[in-house]
Design a protein around this motif. Structure first.
Motif, mmCIF file in Angstrom:
data_model
loop_
_atom_site.group_PDB
_atom_site.id
_atom_site.type_symbol
_atom_site.label_atom_id
_atom_site.label_comp_id
_atom_site.label_asym_id
_atom_site.label_seq_id
_atom_site.Cartn_x
_atom_site.Cartn_y
_atom_site.Cartn_z
ATOM 1 N N GLY A 91 0.805 -1.221 0.000
ATOM 2 C CA GLY A 91 0.000 0.000 0.000
ATOM 3 C C GLY A 91 0.836 1.268 0.000
ATOM 4 N N TRP B 174 3.278 4.230 -1.191
ATOM 5 C CA TRP B 174 3.569 4.880 -2.461
ATOM 6 C C TRP B 174 5.066 5.134 -2.578
ATOM 7 N N GLN C 178 2.277 2.090 -6.479
ATOM 8 C CA GLN C 178 1.854 1.616 -5.172
ATOM 9 C C GLN C 178 2.348 0.180 -4.960
ATOM 10 N N ASN D 160 -4.693 16.267 0.491
ATOM 11 C CA ASN D 160 -5.304 15.229 1.314
ATOM 12 C C ASN D 160 -6.214 15.786 2.400
ATOM 13 N N GLN E 155 2.586 7.112 5.632
ATOM 14 C CA GLN E 155 1.628 6.015 5.540
ATOM 15 C C GLN E 155 1.865 4.992 6.657
ATOM 16 N N GLU F 110 -6.856 2.466 6.594
ATOM 17 C CA GLU F 110 -7.628 2.864 5.412
ATOM 18 C C GLU F 110 -7.195 4.242 4.923
ATOM 19 N N ASN G 6 -3.748 3.923 3.192
ATOM 20 C CA ASN G 6 -3.755 3.263 1.892
ATOM 21 C C ASN G 6 -4.439 4.088 0.813
ATOM 22 N N ASN G 7 -5.108 5.171 1.194
ATOM 23 C CA ASN G 7 -5.873 5.958 0.236
ATOM 24 C C ASN G 7 -5.419 7.405 0.136
ATOM 25 N N LYS H 155 -3.750 10.727 -1.451
ATOM 26 C CA LYS H 155 -3.703 11.235 -2.823
ATOM 27 C C LYS H 155 -2.348 11.875 -3.068
#
Length: 130
Positions: free
Chosen positions: A9, A11, A21, A65, A113, A123, A126-127, A129
């Motif tokens: 996950g 980047w 990723q 983000n 992260q 979550e 992992n998401n 931007k």
């Protein structure tokens, strides 16, 4: 950066600076994918050759983000400098009990992260931007 410092996950970037990723991690290798509207590609990274490249945190990253300040706190860029004289951020993750959580000097997206995951926000981690 070594491959075993990464998590699924995270980047990273390839040698050309293209964000990818991480989808799999071994002791000396990692696989990452790039999946956009027009193209799908994956790449194998190794510690000895074709090393993964970190993605530097920027003020634009934090603006894009729009992290909830009840979860994530960070200082302005240039407020810390590491031993090499590079700019960075001090990041703190807020947790329920106690009201403050782990903090760290962070320079790269994958480090943020991992800190978010340690704070229980997988979550969100992992998401992010880019």
């Amino acid at each position: 950066m070594k491959c075993n410092e990464l998590m699924v996950g995270d980047w990273i970037a390839d040698a050309l600076g293209i964000p990818m990723q991480v989808i799999s991690v071994g002791y000396t290798y990692a696989y990452a994918e790039r999946n956009d509207e027009n193209d799908y590609d994956w790449e194998e990274f190794e510690d000895n050759e074709c090393k993964p490249c970190p993605i530097l945190l920027t003020d634009d990253f934090f603006k894009k983000n729009d992290f909830d300040e009840d979860i994530l706190y960070w200082t302005e860029r240039n407020s810390i400098r590491d031993e090499d004289g590079e700019d960075g951020y001090i990041i703190a993750i807020r947790m329920y009990n106690p009201p403050c959580g782990p903090s760290a000097n962070v320079h790269y997206v994958h480090e943020l992260q991992q800190l978010l995951r340690l704070g229980g926000y997988a979550e969100l981690a992992n998401n992010v931007k880019l």
